[in-house]
Design a protein around this motif. Structure first.
Motif, PDB file in Angstrom:
ATOM      1  N   MET A   1      39.136 -40.498 -24.243  1.00  0.00           N
ATOM      2  CA  MET A   1      40.403 -39.650 -23.447  1.00  0.00           C
ATOM      3  C   MET A   1      40.597 -38.555 -24.572  1.00  0.00           C
ATOM      4  N   LEU A   2      40.305 -37.553 -23.877  1.00  0.00           N
ATOM      5  CA  LEU A   2      40.609 -35.849 -24.609  1.00  0.00           C
ATOM      6  C   LEU A   2      41.739 -35.365 -23.882  1.00  0.00           C
ATOM      7  N   GLY A   3      42.884 -35.024 -24.797  1.00  0.00           N
ATOM      8  CA  GLY A   3      43.895 -34.155 -24.186  1.00  0.00           C
ATOM      9  C   GLY A   3      45.121 -34.727 -24.037  1.00  0.00           C
ATOM     10  N   PRO A   4      45.099 -35.904 -23.097  1.00  0.00           N
ATOM     11  CA  PRO A   4      46.407 -36.352 -22.734  1.00  0.00           C
ATOM     12  C   PRO A   4      47.371 -36.525 -23.634  1.00  0.00           C
ATOM     13  N   MET A   5      47.073 -37.167 -24.886  1.00  0.00           N
ATOM     14  CA  MET A   5      47.864 -37.456 -25.915  1.00  0.00           C
ATOM     15  C   MET A   5      48.664 -36.413 -26.729  1.00  0.00           C
ATOM     16  N   TYR A   6      48.182 -35.067 -26.383  1.00  0.00           N
ATOM     17  CA  TYR A   6      48.657 -34.054 -27.155  1.00  0.00           C
ATOM     18  C   TYR A   6      49.193 -33.099 -26.108  1.00  0.00           C
ATOM     19  N   HIS A   7      48.692 -33.056 -24.915  1.00  0.00           N
ATOM     20  CA  HIS A   7      49.222 -32.024 -23.686  1.00  0.00           C
ATOM     21  C   HIS A   7      50.132 -32.776 -23.031  1.00  0.00           C
ATOM     22  N   LEU A   8      50.391 -33.907 -22.627  1.00  0.00           N
ATOM     23  CA  LEU A   8      51.232 -34.577 -21.953  1.00  0.00           C
ATOM     24  C   LEU A   8      52.721 -34.526 -22.703  1.00  0.00           C
ATOM     25  N   GLN A   9      53.847 -33.766 -22.384  1.00  0.00           N
ATOM     26  CA  GLN A   9      54.961 -33.643 -22.968  1.00  0.00           C
ATOM     27  C   GLN A   9      56.034 -34.948 -23.107  1.00  0.00           C
ATOM     28  N   GLU A  10      55.919 -35.556 -22.209  1.00  0.00           N
ATOM     29  CA  GLU A  10      57.032 -36.758 -21.817  1.00  0.00           C
ATOM     30  C   GLU A  10      56.260 -37.976 -22.316  1.00  0.00           C
ATOM     31  N   GLU A  11      56.966 -38.837 -23.251  1.00  0.00           N
ATOM     32  CA  GLU A  11      56.310 -40.219 -23.558  1.00  0.00           C
ATOM     33  C   GLU A  11      55.766 -41.152 -22.586  1.00  0.00           C
ATOM     34  N   ASN A  12      56.701 -41.097 -21.387  1.00  0.00           N
ATOM     35  CA  ASN A  12      56.391 -41.911 -20.245  1.00  0.00           C
ATOM     36  C   ASN A  12      55.009 -41.620 -19.778  1.00  0.00           C
ATOM     37  N   ASP A  13      54.647 -40.167 -19.516  1.00  0.00           N
ATOM     38  CA  ASP A  13      53.285 -39.695 -19.196  1.00  0.00           C
ATOM     39  C   ASP A  13      52.268 -40.297 -20.005  1.00  0.00           C
ATOM     40  N   ARG A  14      52.396 -40.219 -21.238  1.00  0.00           N
ATOM     41  CA  ARG A  14      51.379 -40.992 -22.190  1.00  0.00           C
ATOM     42  C   ARG A  14      51.156 -42.063 -22.135  1.00  0.00           C
ATOM     43  N   ILE A  15      52.120 -42.681 -21.830  1.00  0.00           N
ATOM     44  CA  ILE A  15      52.218 -44.233 -21.605  1.00  0.00           C
ATOM     45  C   ILE A  15      51.326 -44.542 -20.425  1.00  0.00           C
TER      46      ILE A  15
END
Length: 81
Positions: A12-26
């Motif tokens: 996984m490259l990107g989602p953990m620092y590009h997604l702004q909302e915690e729910n989206d990262r989850i």
């Protein structure tokens, strides 16, 4: 859509620092878990907090809705703890 337990190794490259909302990262992590076989390997890229702060300050338009002083104060407060 990817099948359940499709991969022995997932990256996984990107989602953990590009997604702004915690729910989206989850949700992103849940998909990663779903597509990786049981006992498979998972690699996740993260951005160090200090790099995130510098990026946010240099290009605030890229970090909406977190492009305001209240956000920066919260991030600095957490970082300094």
């Amino acid at each position: 859509m990817l099948k359940d337990e499709q991969f022995d190794v997932s990256l996984m490259l990107g989602p953990m620092y590009h997604l702004q909302e915690e729910n989206d990262r989850i949700k992103a992590v849940q998909v990663l878990k779903r597509v990786t076989k049981k006992n498979g390997l998972v690699f996740v890229a993260l951005m160090p907090r200090i790099r995130h702060i510098f990026s946010s300050l240099l290009s605030p338009e890229n970090w909406k809705p977190n492009d305001n002083n209240r956000y920066y104060i919260r991030i600095f407060s957490i970082w300094l703890l």
